[in-house]
Design a protein around this motif. Sequence first.
Motif, PDB file in Angstrom:
ATOM      1  N   ASP A 195       0.828  -1.208   0.000  1.00  0.00           N
ATOM      2  CA  ASP A 195       0.000   0.000   0.000  1.00  0.00           C
ATOM      3  C   ASP A 195       0.861   1.257   0.000  1.00  0.00           C
ATOM      4  O   ASP A 195       0.564   2.238  -0.694  1.00  0.00           O
ATOM      5  CB  ASP A 195      -0.926   0.012   1.217  1.00  0.00           C
ATOM      6  CG  ASP A 195      -2.277  -0.643   0.938  1.00  0.00           C
ATOM      7  OD1 ASP A 195      -2.472  -1.180  -0.168  1.00  0.00           O
ATOM      8  OD2 ASP A 195      -3.149  -0.613   1.833  1.00  0.00           O
ATOM      9  N   LEU A 196       1.923   1.251   0.763  1.00  0.00           N
ATOM     10  CA  LEU A 196       2.794   2.426   0.824  1.00  0.00           C
ATOM     11  C   LEU A 196       3.531   2.635  -0.488  1.00  0.00           C
ATOM     12  O   LEU A 196       3.759   3.776  -0.911  1.00  0.00           O
ATOM     13  CB  LEU A 196       3.778   2.292   1.983  1.00  0.00           C
ATOM     14  CG  LEU A 196       3.168   2.415   3.383  1.00  0.00           C
ATOM     15  CD1 LEU A 196       4.210   2.131   4.450  1.00  0.00           C
ATOM     16  CD2 LEU A 196       2.554   3.793   3.591  1.00  0.00           C
ATOM     17  N   GLU A 197       3.911   1.554  -1.151  1.00  0.00           N
ATOM     18  CA  GLU A 197       4.553   1.693  -2.455  1.00  0.00           C
ATOM     19  C   GLU A 197       3.595   2.310  -3.474  1.00  0.00           C
ATOM     20  O   GLU A 197       3.979   3.192  -4.261  1.00  0.00           O
ATOM     21  CB  GLU A 197       5.035   0.325  -2.940  1.00  0.00           C
ATOM     22  CG  GLU A 197       6.242  -0.189  -2.171  1.00  0.00           C
ATOM     23  CD  GLU A 197       6.622  -1.616  -2.517  1.00  0.00           C
ATOM     24  OE1 GLU A 197       7.726  -2.043  -2.159  1.00  0.00           O
ATOM     25  OE2 GLU A 197       5.784  -2.318  -3.147  1.00  0.00           O
ATOM     26  N   LYS A 198       2.338   1.878  -3.443  1.00  0.00           N
ATOM     27  CA  LYS A 198       1.334   2.474  -4.336  1.00  0.00           C
ATOM     28  C   LYS A 198       1.118   3.942  -3.981  1.00  0.00           C
ATOM     29  O   LYS A 198       0.951   4.790  -4.869  1.00  0.00           O
ATOM     30  CB  LYS A 198       0.024   1.699  -4.235  1.00  0.00           C
ATOM     31  CG  LYS A 198       0.090   0.283  -4.780  1.00  0.00           C
ATOM     32  CD  LYS A 198      -1.196  -0.479  -4.487  1.00  0.00           C
ATOM     33  CE  LYS A 198      -1.103  -1.924  -4.929  1.00  0.00           C
ATOM     34  NZ  LYS A 198      -2.299  -2.714  -4.531  1.00  0.00           N
ATOM     35  N   SER A 199       1.105   4.228  -2.693  1.00  0.00           N
ATOM     36  CA  SER A 199       0.916   5.604  -2.245  1.00  0.00           C
ATOM     37  C   SER A 199       2.041   6.498  -2.739  1.00  0.00           C
ATOM     38  O   SER A 199       1.805   7.599  -3.263  1.00  0.00           O
ATOM     39  CB  SER A 199       0.836   5.637  -0.721  1.00  0.00           C
ATOM     40  OG  SER A 199       0.650   6.947  -0.244  1.00  0.00           O
ATOM     41  N   GLU A 200       3.275   6.037  -2.590  1.00  0.00           N
ATOM     42  CA  GLU A 200       4.420   6.828  -3.055  1.00  0.00           C
ATOM     43  C   GLU A 200       4.368   7.094  -4.554  1.00  0.00           C
ATOM     44  O   GLU A 200       4.750   8.173  -5.020  1.00  0.00           O
ATOM     45  CB  GLU A 200       5.722   6.105  -2.710  1.00  0.00           C
ATOM     46  CG  GLU A 200       6.245   6.380  -1.322  1.00  0.00           C
ATOM     47  CD  GLU A 200       7.717   6.035  -1.208  1.00  0.00           C
ATOM     48  OE1 GLU A 200       8.555   6.909  -1.504  1.00  0.00           O
ATOM     49  OE2 GLU A 200       8.017   4.889  -0.843  1.00  0.00           O
ATOM     50  N   GLU A 201       3.914   6.109  -5.315  1.00  0.00           N
ATOM     51  CA  GLU A 201       3.827   6.273  -6.763  1.00  0.00           C
ATOM     52  C   GLU A 201       2.833   7.361  -7.149  1.00  0.00           C
ATOM     53  O   GLU A 201       3.034   8.091  -8.126  1.00  0.00           O
ATOM     54  CB  GLU A 201       3.396   4.954  -7.416  1.00  0.00           C
ATOM     55  CG  GLU A 201       4.439   3.854  -7.373  1.00  0.00           C
ATOM     56  CD  GLU A 201       3.899   2.531  -7.889  1.00  0.00           C
ATOM     57  OE1 GLU A 201       2.739   2.519  -8.372  1.00  0.00           O
ATOM     58  OE2 GLU A 201       4.609   1.516  -7.806  1.00  0.00           O
ATOM     59  N   LEU A 202       1.772   7.503  -6.382  1.00  0.00           N
ATOM     60  CA  LEU A 202       0.679   8.398  -6.759  1.00  0.00           C
ATOM     61  C   LEU A 202       0.801   9.782  -6.137  1.00  0.00           C
ATOM     62  O   LEU A 202       0.233  10.748  -6.655  1.00  0.00           O
ATOM     63  CB  LEU A 202      -0.663   7.774  -6.358  1.00  0.00           C
ATOM     64  CG  LEU A 202      -1.057   6.509  -7.136  1.00  0.00           C
ATOM     65  CD1 LEU A 202      -2.208   5.791  -6.439  1.00  0.00           C
ATOM     66  CD2 LEU A 202      -1.435   6.856  -8.568  1.00  0.00           C
ATOM     67  N   LEU A 203       1.516   9.888  -5.023  1.00  0.00           N
ATOM     68  CA  LEU A 203       1.635  11.175  -4.342  1.00  0.00           C
ATOM     69  C   LEU A 203       2.828  11.954  -4.891  1.00  0.00           C
ATOM     70  O   LEU A 203       3.697  11.410  -5.545  1.00  0.00           O
ATOM     71  CB  LEU A 203       1.765  10.967  -2.835  1.00  0.00           C
ATOM     72  CG  LEU A 203       0.544  10.331  -2.160  1.00  0.00           C
ATOM     73  CD1 LEU A 203       0.801  10.106  -0.680  1.00  0.00           C
ATOM     74  CD2 LEU A 203      -0.708  11.178  -2.360  1.00  0.00           C
ATOM     75  N   ASP A 204       2.841  13.237  -4.581  1.00  0.00           N
ATOM     76  CA  ASP A 204       3.790  14.161  -5.211  1.00  0.00           C
ATOM     77  C   ASP A 204       4.512  14.950  -4.133  1.00  0.00           C
ATOM     78  O   ASP A 204       3.869  15.596  -3.289  1.00  0.00           O
ATOM     79  CB  ASP A 204       3.011  15.107  -6.125  1.00  0.00           C
ATOM     80  CG  ASP A 204       3.890  15.973  -6.983  1.00  0.00           C
ATOM     81  OD1 ASP A 204       5.059  16.176  -6.619  1.00  0.00           O
ATOM     82  OD2 ASP A 204       3.409  16.462  -8.021  1.00  0.00           O
TER      83      ASP A 204
END
Length: 523
Positions: free
Chosen positions: A204-213
């Motif tokens: 989940d955190l990896e997906k979050s990092e990909e989408l956040l700026d």
Amino acid sequence: MMNNTYNIFKRTLAVIALVLGMTSCLEKLPGDAILENQGMKTFNDAEQTLTGIYSAYMSGALYSGYLTLLPDIQADLVHAVQGNTNTYGQLWQWDVRPTNSEITSVYGSLYKVIARCNFYLDQVDELRESLTDDDDITYLDYYTGEVYCARANAYAELIKCFCEAYDPAKADTQKGVAIDSTYFGAKPKGRSSLKESYEFVIRDLEKSEELLDEENDWYTNPYVTKAAAQALRSRVALYMQDWDKAIEYSTKLIENKAFALSTSAVYTTGTDVIQGGARTYTYVDYMWTHDLATEIIWQIGFTVTSYGGALGQVFLNFNTDYTYVYPDYMPSEWVISLYSASDARRTAYFRTLSTGYPGNPNLTLLVKYFGNEADFIPNKIYHVSQPKPLRLAEQYLIRAEAYCRNGKGEYGKATADLRELARARGASVSSVTESNWLQVISDERVKELYMEGFRLHDLKRWTALPQWKDTYAFKRTTQSSAQTGTGSVLKVEKDDYRFVWPIPQHEIEAPGSGMKGEQNRGY
């Protein structure tokens, strides 16, 4: 990249909507049930659902109450005061049971956050396909990153409270948590392993990092950003004993120009709302008196019409008569002795006050959560502060511990990190060595993170280490003005099962529950 001004504007509207009572669809039906035909059909629905997730984090069972306070109250950081109301008395006395209402509330409130995240994530792909406005698509992706981070955080907190300390050698057989990854689909049939549970959080955190700026990283933020995802990843790595990842991610935060440690330098002057007269506020003071600081990575966004629990209530109870304080708990003397006279945290966290108990004894008490002096206290709302789940200071502590435990003996680097934090606070730290690192790290974490919910879990992580010098986890002995009897004298063994909270009894016994036979050891 996202336009920060536009993002803030849209978020301000969302906060206004929340204050005016425009709750998310998750809150419109009893029991948080959601009819499928009332799902997330529009971009506005997605915004409202995200607002509902942040609203769930306002719960007094979470960062503005039990989740923050109970781990430290249960541990060795406070004593119950003579004449206290017995609030949280069960846990302070280590009478930890599967029927405890506070523990049940923490468990249920975290899964409530998860359910709202799952509701969003189950539907976001279909919604994205239906959108035609490029800005809406961009922001929907960003919101999705926030939701992944929010879900990861809720699961990380469940793991921290309801699971054993992570052991890399046997994590695939240790009990984790029940992973529910969908709102509308099948429910989990039991608990995943601890390894699987943490792997879910990391995904989940990896997906979050990909989408956040990172362009949206800014301090005192009521919304999670890429920095929040990275800060949580650092903490998870520490708990998983993944020292290299802990160093990698804490370094990202320490080097992020959006944040800086609050210092002991004078920020402003004003009137002391606690004892009257003029007061000089340091930057450290202001972080707690006004919930504003350059080191806050994420805080829960309370308003005077929408807030959760009162963190300072049991330490002060000033609103009993608005004249005296009537604390339920006082800091343990060994804690106070850790702070030097020059340490800005000593005056920011503690104050000697006259109590309303017989004889009006003066006691050194926790005032860290006396309340927000800008917004809440002028409205006669005392002891309510914006909870701060993620701060830069913790990242220095994480990296320092990882340097000590990574097998390379990087005690000089650990010393440098601890001294950087101490200098900001107007304090000093002894050199870290192979023989003293655990004691130094323990003391510095207590001094910085006092009553922020870390101590019980730190003891759980550390007491099995060969460097732990005592044969027990901690002893509680009586001190002046403290309650006598049950709880005031206590010796907790290192392997005591009550370091891990029990799965609530109703979860085990519910008809059709997949949790039968899944209770934690000892309960």
